[in-house]
Design a protein around this motif. Structure first.
Motif, PDB file in Angstrom:
ATOM      1  N   PHE B 167     -34.800  14.730  23.778  1.00 32.26           N
ATOM      2  CA  PHE B 167     -35.678  14.198  22.729  1.00 32.26           C
ATOM      3  C   PHE B 167     -34.883  14.301  21.427  1.00 32.26           C
ATOM      4  N   VAL B 169     -34.399  13.948  17.421  1.00 32.67           N
ATOM      5  CA  VAL B 169     -35.068  13.933  16.107  1.00 32.67           C
ATOM      6  C   VAL B 169     -33.981  14.048  15.040  1.00 32.67           C
ATOM      7  N   LEU B 172     -30.498  14.651  16.152  1.00 36.62           N
ATOM      8  CA  LEU B 172     -30.189  15.893  16.872  1.00 36.62           C
ATOM      9  C   LEU B 172     -30.995  15.979  18.164  1.00 36.62           C
ATOM     10  N   MET B 174     -32.859  17.518  21.458  1.00 30.95           N
ATOM     11  CA  MET B 174     -33.462  18.717  22.036  1.00 30.95           C
ATOM     12  C   MET B 174     -33.523  18.490  23.533  1.00 30.95           C
ATOM     13  N   LEU B 176     -35.096  18.594  26.946  1.00 29.59           N
ATOM     14  CA  LEU B 176     -36.419  18.749  27.561  1.00 29.59           C
ATOM     15  C   LEU B 176     -36.298  19.094  29.036  1.00 29.59           C
ATOM     16  N   LYS B 177     -35.212  18.667  29.649  1.00 30.22           N
ATOM     17  CA  LYS B 177     -35.016  18.841  31.090  1.00 30.22           C
ATOM     18  C   LYS B 177     -33.522  18.816  31.352  1.00 30.22           C
TER      19      LYS B 177
END
Lengths: 177, 177, 177
Positions: B167, B169, B172, B174, B176-177
């Protein structure tokens, strides 16, 4: 936490992003006050209508009297240079500054690039608040789409030069950088 | 980083999600180019108006000349099967593909399910870009609500079969999996 | 996982937030069913139109017959007190409850504060689903802006008293707290 406080003094530029009413400003205030010196609050908002006036008054009441306050709708670089050498500066918020630039028909892209070049060279810390506005349905009108695009590009640019980036959801920060 | 590059060759399906102008495409390009072989760019966009044409031209200029390019507004399964055995395929983006399916009055739910079944069986990596569109106010019109629901279901479906999900934002990622 | 199950019984209040069709409800169901006892489903939605009826029916079919069901559009505190001592309660969802309060011209701020005071004193677990609605473009009309602000404040309030907060994107939870 003294050790955390000490560590933070090495983080010169912090970007706090999130949605409307996500607790960004409060988080940014906490981060700003963790730095030594009297904190400086740089508001990009102007009290143009009752809704905005009310919001500004509430933010001010929460912060308390120890903050130095400045209203800077456009000339952020100048304000940051003028407030060097004191406490940390909290700029709230960048998306409103972007709106102000667009309304003044300034070259927003150039101003964003210029500020991004200046930020890493400042001595006193800068904590910037910004909004994520690109996670809804594509807006109907072209102006809103253009603003959304500009905000996204601006956020990427400042996140790129920031030492730390946090994404705040429901008052809780996630560390992005 | 050779070891990271090697590890990534075992990750066949990667989903990169995020808001408008969040840096998703750039992130997906980086991930795609980390795989060996000549990267394949599968654009679901068609240059139907000046705004879209401009965006496509900018993306192309950034990517450079080493990419193989294909315009695939609808038949993604076919395109992915045809480009098997070469470098990684970047599909940009899934939400636009969903729009194309809806405009063509195809059964989007069936097409999403079919693609989700095919993805894990492919040999060459697939990096998919998609948009989060459900984090704003509920849209006024029923069509936008239906699209938003479909996009959410599609994203969950592809995230379910993906080996990795990020993900993005403010540029940058992140994990998730 | 027995140990994870045991640990969860000490987590009395869990907030699951995310966008539309992000997989929040499904995640909340999984978390609720991990607690011992027969799970209670507290729906804040009323089946007022066909679109809503359809959505409620789909959720019900997915959950299965072992759930105790209640429709509670407004009086959540009362419902939570009445269902004490049994299995975990899933409240789906808080943003719809907020809408119901606003439509009934109740004092939403007072009701949110009251519920936030009650939550930590309950014995049986409560899993709350809510929506992030503040990550799109600022809405045109004042009512939508007011709702968006209220939802943001509510989410911060419940996140503040929750033992755990998760943000779900594309069906995948990120731990915020």
């Amino acid at each position: 936490m003294i050790s955390a406080g000490r560590q933070e003094t090495f983080m010169a530029v912090i970007l706090i992003t999130g949605g409307a009413r996500s607790g960004k400003s409060r988080r940014a205030e906490t981060r700003t006050q963790a730095f030594p010196g009297r904190p400086v609050y740089i508001a990009t908002a102007e009290a143009l209508d009752a809704e905005m006036e009310d919001r500004i008054a509430k933010h001010r009441a929460r912060r308390g009297a120890d903050w130095i306050e400045r209203e800077v709708p456009l000339d952020l670089v100048q304000a940051l240079v003028e407030t060097e050498g004191g406490g940390a500066r909290l700029v709230d918020c960048m998306t409103l500054w972007l709106s102000n630039l667009l309304h003044s028909e300034r070259d927003w892209s150039r101003e964003v690039t210029h500020l991004a070049e200046v930020l890493p060279r400042l001595r006193s810390p800068v904590i910037m608040v910004t909004n994520e506005v690109g996670l809804g349905i594509v807006p109907d009108n072209a102006l809103a789409r253009a603003y959304r695009d500009a905000a996204g590009i601006m956020n990427q640019t400042f996140a790129g030069v920031a030492d730390e980036v946090e994404f705040v959801v429901a008052g809780l920060p996630m560390k992005l950088k």
